[in-house]
Design a protein around this motif. Structure first.
Motif, PDB file in Angstrom:
ATOM      1  N   VAL A  87       0.856  -1.172   0.000  1.00 11.23           N
ATOM      2  CA  VAL A  87       0.000   0.000   0.000  1.00 11.23           C
ATOM      3  C   VAL A  87       0.902   1.235   0.000  1.00 11.23           C
ATOM      4  CG1 VAL A  87      -1.698   1.350   1.282  1.00 11.23           C
ATOM      5  CG2 VAL A  87      -1.946  -1.125   1.145  1.00 11.23           C
ATOM      6  N   ASP A  88       0.720   2.044  -1.007  1.00  9.12           N
ATOM      7  CA  ASP A  88       1.509   3.273  -1.137  1.00  9.12           C
ATOM      8  C   ASP A  88       0.625   4.440  -0.704  1.00  9.12           C
ATOM      9  OD1 ASP A  88       2.922   5.495  -1.908  1.00  9.12           O
ATOM     10  OD2 ASP A  88       3.527   4.655  -3.852  1.00  9.12           O
ATOM     11  N   ALA A  89       1.127   5.202   0.284  1.00  6.73           N
ATOM     12  CA  ALA A  89       0.306   6.307   0.808  1.00  6.73           C
ATOM     13  C   ALA A  89      -0.103   7.286  -0.283  1.00  6.73           C
ATOM     14  CB  ALA A  89       1.063   7.045   1.911  1.00  6.73           C
ATOM     15  N   ALA A  90       0.689   7.348  -1.367  1.00  6.80           N
ATOM     16  CA  ALA A  90       0.387   8.300  -2.438  1.00  6.80           C
ATOM     17  C   ALA A  90      -0.908   7.946  -3.151  1.00  6.80           C
ATOM     18  CB  ALA A  90       1.544   8.349  -3.430  1.00  6.80           C
ATOM     19  N   SER A  91      -1.187   6.661  -3.292  1.00  4.50           N
ATOM     20  CA  SER A  91      -2.439   6.274  -3.928  1.00  4.50           C
ATOM     21  C   SER A  91      -2.752   4.810  -3.650  1.00  4.50           C
ATOM     22  CB  SER A  91      -2.360   6.531  -5.448  1.00  4.50           C
ATOM     23  OG  SER A  91      -2.111   5.345  -6.142  1.00  4.50           O
ATOM     24  N   TYR A  92      -3.916   4.587  -3.109  1.00  4.15           N
ATOM     25  CA  TYR A  92      -4.284   3.207  -2.783  1.00  4.15           C
ATOM     26  C   TYR A  92      -5.801   3.091  -2.777  1.00  4.15           C
ATOM     27  CZ  TYR A  92      -4.898   5.337   1.815  1.00  4.15           C
ATOM     28  OH  TYR A  92      -5.285   6.149   2.836  1.00  4.15           O
ATOM     29  N   THR A  93      -6.264   1.853  -2.798  1.00  2.00           N
ATOM     30  CA  THR A  93      -7.711   1.621  -2.782  1.00  2.00           C
ATOM     31  C   THR A  93      -8.113   0.973  -1.462  1.00  2.00           C
ATOM     32  OG1 THR A  93      -7.487  -0.596  -3.676  1.00  2.00           O
ATOM     33  CG2 THR A  93      -7.716   1.194  -5.277  1.00  2.00           C
ATOM     34  N   LYS A  94      -9.402   1.023  -1.164  1.00  4.58           N
ATOM     35  CA  LYS A  94      -9.939   0.361   0.035  1.00  4.58           C
ATOM     36  C   LYS A  94      -9.624  -1.123   0.031  1.00  4.58           C
ATOM     37  CE  LYS A  94     -13.676   2.795   2.233  1.00  4.58           C
ATOM     38  NZ  LYS A  94     -15.056   2.856   2.659  1.00  4.58           N
ATOM     39  N   LYS A  95      -9.742  -1.680  -1.157  1.00  2.81           N
ATOM     40  CA  LYS A  95      -9.495  -3.119  -1.328  1.00  2.81           C
ATOM     41  C   LYS A  95      -8.062  -3.466  -0.921  1.00  2.81           C
ATOM     42  CE  LYS A  95     -10.882  -7.089  -2.569  1.00  2.81           C
ATOM     43  NZ  LYS A  95     -11.847  -7.685  -1.631  1.00  2.81           N
ATOM     44  N   GLN A  96      -7.106  -2.615  -1.354  1.00  2.00           N
ATOM     45  CA  GLN A  96      -5.703  -2.868  -1.010  1.00  2.00           C
ATOM     46  C   GLN A  96      -5.493  -2.806   0.500  1.00  2.00           C
ATOM     47  OE1 GLN A  96      -3.943   0.240  -3.426  1.00  2.00           O
ATOM     48  NE2 GLN A  96      -2.947  -1.289  -4.730  1.00  2.00           N
ATOM     49  N   VAL A  97      -6.141  -1.828   1.122  1.00  2.00           N
ATOM     50  CA  VAL A  97      -6.007  -1.701   2.570  1.00  2.00           C
ATOM     51  C   VAL A  97      -6.515  -2.960   3.250  1.00  2.00           C
ATOM     52  CG1 VAL A  97      -6.882  -0.487   4.606  1.00  2.00           C
ATOM     53  CG2 VAL A  97      -6.075   0.812   2.632  1.00  2.00           C
ATOM     54  N   GLN A  98      -7.677  -3.442   2.780  1.00  2.00           N
ATOM     55  CA  GLN A  98      -8.231  -4.653   3.386  1.00  2.00           C
ATOM     56  C   GLN A  98      -7.297  -5.842   3.165  1.00  2.00           C
ATOM     57  OE1 GLN A  98     -11.429  -6.704   1.718  1.00  2.00           O
ATOM     58  NE2 GLN A  98     -12.307  -7.332   3.680  1.00  2.00           N
ATOM     59  N   GLN A  99      -6.740  -5.942   1.972  1.00  2.00           N
ATOM     60  CA  GLN A  99      -5.808  -7.034   1.678  1.00  2.00           C
ATOM     61  C   GLN A  99      -4.570  -6.940   2.583  1.00  2.00           C
ATOM     62  OE1 GLN A  99      -6.255  -9.597  -0.311  1.00  2.00           O
ATOM     63  NE2 GLN A  99      -8.275  -8.896  -0.935  1.00  2.00           N
ATOM     64  N   LEU A 100      -4.095  -5.714   2.764  1.00  2.00           N
ATOM     65  CA  LEU A 100      -2.934  -5.504   3.632  1.00  2.00           C
ATOM     66  C   LEU A 100      -3.234  -5.981   5.055  1.00  2.00           C
ATOM     67  CD1 LEU A 100      -0.038  -3.919   3.716  1.00  2.00           C
ATOM     68  CD2 LEU A 100      -1.357  -2.256   5.034  1.00  2.00           C
ATOM     69  N   ARG A 101      -4.404  -5.599   5.528  1.00  2.00           N
ATOM     70  CA  ARG A 101      -4.773  -5.967   6.900  1.00  2.00           C
ATOM     71  C   ARG A 101      -4.878  -7.474   7.066  1.00  2.00           C
ATOM     72  NH1 ARG A 101      -9.249  -1.200   7.348  1.00  2.00           N
ATOM     73  NH2 ARG A 101      -7.895   0.369   8.292  1.00  2.00           N
ATOM     74  N   MET A 102      -5.259  -8.146   6.005  1.00  2.00           N
ATOM     75  CA  MET A 102      -5.445  -9.591   6.115  1.00  2.00           C
ATOM     76  C   MET A 102      -4.121 -10.360   6.107  1.00  2.00           C
ATOM     77  SD  MET A 102      -8.951  -9.946   3.956  1.00  2.00           S
ATOM     78  CE  MET A 102      -9.064 -11.730   3.971  1.00  2.00           C
ATOM     79  N   GLN A 103      -3.022  -9.658   5.846  1.00  2.00           N
ATOM     80  CA  GLN A 103      -1.716 -10.308   5.896  1.00  2.00           C
ATOM     81  C   GLN A 103      -1.226 -10.481   7.330  1.00  2.00           C
ATOM     82  OE1 GLN A 103      -0.072 -11.216   2.846  1.00  2.00           O
ATOM     83  NE2 GLN A 103      -2.160 -10.740   2.222  1.00  2.00           N
ATOM     84  N   SER A 104      -1.702  -9.601   8.199  1.00  2.00           N
ATOM     85  CA  SER A 104      -1.185  -9.613   9.568  1.00  2.00           C
ATOM     86  C   SER A 104      -2.333  -9.667  10.573  1.00  2.00           C
ATOM     87  CB  SER A 104      -0.359  -8.353   9.810  1.00  2.00           C
ATOM     88  OG  SER A 104      -1.164  -7.214   9.647  1.00  2.00           O
TER      89      SER A 104
END
Ligand SMILES: Nc1ncnc2c1ncn2[C@@H]1O[C@H](COP(=O)(O)OP(=O)(O)OP(=O)(O)O)[C@@H](O)[C@H]1O
Ligand SMILES: [Mg+2]
Lengths: 221, 249
Positions: free
Chosen positions: B69-86
């Motif tokens: 997830v890059d703070a410059a541009s990201y989607t809600k979906k990416q954030v959710q995917q990121l959260r599901m890694q940890s």
């Protein structure tokens, strides 16, 4: 002119019978008030643009304006410009105004309950990957419901009492029936004593239910 | 060569005008057990929370597992995917109050990962057994001690088989009497599991005991980074020396 106990017993059934309008108005206003209250509370909770300031204005008006003024404004004032209101029967007019009022009060109860769910619960939900909708459905609403129920019950009790103003538009509810009796016999002491008894019984029953529900919800977890 | 499970590039976080994290760059390899120490208010919690996007980074790129997830541009979906890694274990446990211990552990499996209830239940029971709380499976959080709640919190974090476990001072809200049961649980995890762990802690001796790497944070930056021996036994950084002096007993 002494206190006529028998006359009081005589008017009680008439008043209880007239309380069907009280029940009807309470039920309808609670139902629509809950829906409206939920919508207003959610708008406020998410601070939805444009709608949120409007919601605040609405709540301010509802909280400030006396119910009787709202009833007159709607039934006689709005009627001047709206064919629909002009043709409306008084019962429906009262139901609409009290629903709108109830929505405002219930919004406050629901809002408080939503805000009472702590940030940690949201952190946990988000960190597990929940969406806003899942967070609402699985965590916030269940927890907020438990908090909201006792104050919503207080709202219902207020609504019940509000309906006693419906006689000003000509609904023959408990107060309306009392007025009819009064103009006939002038036994105001007995009649309004009986009115109070009717309300004590209705509110008494509601309070018993409220206490039971409050106990259940506080034992839930 | 083991692969990186976390990569952080130029991560910064401001709260209003306050710079809480400043230009953090860090890679963490698979299986590392990283203890993060440092004075209060230096951004340790904020750092951990940005890895889970509970705090939105101001700038920088965060990769956990295979999601960036890059703070410059990201989607809600990416954030959710990121959260599901940890998975995150919180200082105040943050168990869902309206769910039993078992339901807490099952929740993300069923709601987020669409695992069927029966299977989720089996996984959850297994995890509760691991933290020694099978007998409390039907208890609501309000009926559990702090230590028990935190162990359920650990079971909940483990249930989704995360690539990374994030612990934010998992014992600092606990009565001294209950600290060791939680530390023991974590220690057992370190010994039996091969999940990468980031652990913010004030328990220096525990860090020395379980960590393979120690990071010292000071004023929003990584001020020292090395083996427990380098950081805790032979510190060179002035602030670190001072910090360790204060925290020795
Ligand atoms: N949501 C927030 N809004 C504004 N400022 C915040 C917020 N969260 C943290 N801060 C500030 O950011 C700074 C770092 O806080 P953080 O909680 O990350 O520190 P910490 O290293 O975890 O401290 P501690 O050891 O006490 O837990 C502090 O100055 C704190 O006041
Ligand atoms: Mg912290």
């Amino acid at each position: 002119m002494g206190f006529d106990f028998n006359y009081m017993l005589e008017v009680l059934p008439t008043l209880f019978y007239a309380s069907r309008f009280t029940f009807y108005l309470t039920l309808v206003s609670t139902f629509f008030g809950l829906i409206l209250g939920l919508i207003l509370a959610v708008i406020n909770y998410y601070e939805i643009r444009i709608l949120n300031p409007l919601t605040k204005l609405y709540l301010f008006v509802i909280r400030s304006a006396p119910l009787i003024a709202l009833l007159y404004f709607f039934y006689y004032g709005v009627a001047m410009y709206s064919e629909f209101v002009r043709n409306m029967n008084p019962l429906n007019a009262v139901a609409i105004v009290i629903s709108l009022t109830a929505g405002g009060f219930m919004a406050e109860s629901i809002r408080g309950a939503l805000l009472s769910v702590d940030e940690g619960q949201k952190d946990a939900a988000y960190s597990l990957g929940m969406t806003d909708g899942q967070l609402m459905k699985r965590v916030i609403i269940p927890q907020a419901t438990r908090i909201a129920v006792p104050s919503l019950f207080n709202n219902v009790i207020s609504i019940t009492k509000m309906t006693s103003l419906s006689f000003v538009l000509g609904v023959v509810d408990v107060m309306g029936a009392a007025r009819v009796q009064g103009s006939r016999t002038f036994s105001y002491f007995e009649i309004y004593g009986a009115v109070i008894i009717v309300y004590l019984v209705i509110i008494g029953v509601l309070s018993v239910i409220q206490r039971y529900v409050a106990k259940k919800s506080s034992e839930a977890y | 060569m083991t692969k990186n499970v976390i990569e952080i590039e130029n991560l910064s976080k401001n709260f209003g005008d306050q710079k809480v994290l400043e230009d953090i760059n860090l890679t963490i390899k698979d299986n590392e057990i990283v203890a993060i120490i440092g004075p209060s208010g230096t951004g340790k919690s904020t750092f951990l929370r940005t890895l889970n996007h509970l705090n939105e980074p101001t700038t920088g790129k965060i990769t956990v597992g295979d999601v960036t997830v890059d703070a410059a541009s990201y989607t809600k979906k990416q954030v959710q995917q990121l959260r599901m890694q940890s998975s995150m274990v919180f200082q105040n446990y943050n168990l869902f109050k309206n769910m039993t211990a078992l339901e807490n552990v099952m929740e993300s499996l069923v709601t987020v990962r669409n695992v069927n209830k029966k299977e989720a239940r089996e996984i959850a029971l297994e995890q509760l057994e691991r933290v020694g709380l099978l007998d409390k499976k039907d208890a609501y959080p309000s009926r559990l001690s702090g230590g028990q709640q935190q162990r359920v919190g650990i079971a909940r974090a483990l249930a989704v088989d995360p690539k990374v476990l994030l612990f934010d001072e998992p014992t600092s809200a606990l009565d001294p009497m209950l600290v060791s049961e939680v530390l023991q649980t974590i220690k057992k995890l370190v010994e039996t599991d091969h999940t990468t762990m980031l652990l913010v802690t004030h328990e220096i001796s525990f860090a020395r005991d379980v960590a393979s790497r120690v990071i010292f944070m000071n004023e929003g930056r990584i001020a020292a980074d090395g083996t427990p021996d380098e950081i805790l036994s032979n510190p060179t950084d002035k602030n670190l020396q001072q910090f360790l002096n204060i925290n020795q007993y």
